[in-house]
Motif scaffolding. Structure first.
Motif, PDB file in Angstrom:
ATOM      1  N   GLY A 145       0.804  -1.215   0.000  1.00  0.00           N
ATOM      2  CA  GLY A 145       0.000   0.000   0.000  1.00  0.00           C
ATOM      3  C   GLY A 145       0.836   1.263   0.000  1.00  0.00           C
ATOM      4  O   GLY A 145       0.299   2.367  -0.017  1.00  0.00           O
ATOM      5  N   THR A 152      -0.086   7.984  -4.479  1.00  0.00           N
ATOM      6  CA  THR A 152      -1.365   8.557  -4.076  1.00  0.00           C
ATOM      7  C   THR A 152      -1.706   9.733  -4.990  1.00  0.00           C
ATOM      8  O   THR A 152      -0.820  10.332  -5.619  1.00  0.00           O
ATOM      9  CB  THR A 152      -1.299   9.062  -2.631  1.00  0.00           C
ATOM     10  N   VAL A 173       2.327   7.614   3.132  1.00  0.00           N
ATOM     11  CA  VAL A 173       1.321   7.248   4.123  1.00  0.00           C
ATOM     12  C   VAL A 173       1.493   8.167   5.332  1.00  0.00           C
ATOM     13  O   VAL A 173       2.553   8.750   5.535  1.00  0.00           O
ATOM     14  CB  VAL A 173       1.444   5.774   4.567  1.00  0.00           C
ATOM     15  N   SER A 220       0.689   7.224  12.760  1.00  0.00           N
ATOM     16  CA  SER A 220       0.021   7.553  14.018  1.00  0.00           C
ATOM     17  C   SER A 220       1.020   8.043  15.070  1.00  0.00           C
ATOM     18  O   SER A 220       0.627   8.479  16.147  1.00  0.00           O
ATOM     19  CB  SER A 220      -0.712   6.313  14.544  1.00  0.00           C
ATOM     20  N   LYS A 271      -6.822  13.700   2.554  1.00  0.00           N
ATOM     21  CA  LYS A 271      -7.714  12.940   3.431  1.00  0.00           C
ATOM     22  C   LYS A 271      -7.799  11.467   3.012  1.00  0.00           C
ATOM     23  O   LYS A 271      -8.167  10.611   3.825  1.00  0.00           O
ATOM     24  CB  LYS A 271      -9.109  13.556   3.420  1.00  0.00           C
ATOM     25  N   GLU A 272      -7.502  11.183   1.740  1.00  0.00           N
ATOM     26  CA  GLU A 272      -7.561   9.792   1.239  1.00  0.00           C
ATOM     27  C   GLU A 272      -6.401   8.943   1.753  1.00  0.00           C
ATOM     28  O   GLU A 272      -6.455   7.708   1.700  1.00  0.00           O
ATOM     29  CB  GLU A 272      -7.537   9.791  -0.293  1.00  0.00           C
ATOM     30  N   LYS A 294      -3.967   6.833   3.876  1.00  0.00           N
ATOM     31  CA  LYS A 294      -4.209   6.019   5.065  1.00  0.00           C
ATOM     32  C   LYS A 294      -3.123   6.247   6.110  1.00  0.00           C
ATOM     33  O   LYS A 294      -1.989   6.649   5.801  1.00  0.00           O
ATOM     34  CB  LYS A 294      -4.271   4.541   4.696  1.00  0.00           C
ATOM     35  N   THR A 295      -3.481   5.971   7.346  1.00  0.00           N
ATOM     36  CA  THR A 295      -2.568   6.115   8.479  1.00  0.00           C
ATOM     37  C   THR A 295      -2.128   4.738   8.944  1.00  0.00           C
ATOM     38  O   THR A 295      -2.964   3.860   9.173  1.00  0.00           O
ATOM     39  CB  THR A 295      -3.246   6.868   9.637  1.00  0.00           C
ATOM     40  N   LEU A 296      -0.799   4.551   9.075  1.00  0.00           N
ATOM     41  CA  LEU A 296      -0.254   3.266   9.510  1.00  0.00           C
ATOM     42  C   LEU A 296       0.438   3.420  10.856  1.00  0.00           C
ATOM     43  O   LEU A 296       0.894   4.501  11.227  1.00  0.00           O
ATOM     44  CB  LEU A 296       0.740   2.737   8.471  1.00  0.00           C
TER      45      LEU A 296
END
Length: 228
Positions: free
Chosen positions: A16, A36, A100, A103, A130-131, A133-135
């Motif tokens: 990803g 992205t 990405v 956190s 906003k699209e 993702k947070t890993l």
């Protein structure tokens, strides 16, 4: 192109992350894999591409100084993993992955240069952001380790290919040397044969003439004529 097809895109879609090879100046080589929409839009702008290249250079410098892969927070606040590619002691480029959010952003060094064109004021870029993702830190560091192993594979594969190329070159050089050696031996044999001929011919002529002379002296004229 081979590595991009075999490794870059496969790793990108499996994890990803966005992945791309970069040169020594931090510029992207090719379009990259799984970018992205946010990073694609940033890199399509001149100031954005320059900011990304600067982040890459800073992350590479950090990795080179520590002799370890670097995890760096880019100018836009996204994770940037940098794995330098070192061939025979020379830095030839890098693999970079990321795009990405994390956190735990305070765990990693951060690019403090100004944001690329104040993207936070661009509604379209904000929607793209906003699209993303947070890993977790664990996910990011696991991906970093996997990418480091891939980079080692690339270097080893390159080194093996170069070793085969050098071996093939030496084989060609050896065959060429053996060919020259055979040609030299042939010329030497020919020279020896020619020298022997030059020695034999005068003796042969002398012996024939001497024999004819003796036959005439002995009155064997018919034999002498036959010999001549």
């Amino acid at each position: 192109e081979e590595f991009q097809e075999e490794i870059q895109d496969a790793f990108a879609y499996a994890t990803g992350f966005g992945v791309v090879f970069i040169d020594t100046e931090g510029n992207h080589i090719g379009p990259g894999g799984n970018f992205t929409r946010f990073c694609t839009a940033i890199n399509n702008r001149e100031i954005g591409a320059k900011s990304c290249a600067l982040t890459n250079r800073q992350a590479i410098s950090l990795a080179m100084d520590s002799n370890q892969p670097s995890i760096y927070i880019c100018h836009a606040g996204l994770v940037n993993i940098e794995i330098p590619l070192i061939v025979e002691g020379q830095h030839v480029g890098a693999i970079t992955a990321g795009q990405v959010r994390t956190s735990d952003p305070d765990s990693y060094p951060r690019d403090t240069s100004p944001c690329a064109g104040n993207w936070t004021e661009d509604p379209e870029l904000m929607e793209y952001y906003k699209e993303i993702k947070t890993l977790s830190k664990q996910q990011i560091e696991a991906a970093t380790k996997a990418l480091a192993n891939i980079s080692n594979y690339i270097i080893q594969r390159y080194a093996f290919a170069k070793m085969q190329e050098e071996l093939l070159l030496r084989q060609h050089e050896l065959l060429a040397y053996q060919k020259r050696q055979l040609e030299t031996e042939h010329l030497l044999m020919a020279a020896r044969f020619d020298a022997l001929q030059k020695q034999v011919t005068p003796h042969f002529v002398f012996n024939v003439i001497n024999s004819v002379s003796r036959l005439i002296y002995l009155g064997e004229h018919a034999t002498a004529q036959e010999m001549l």
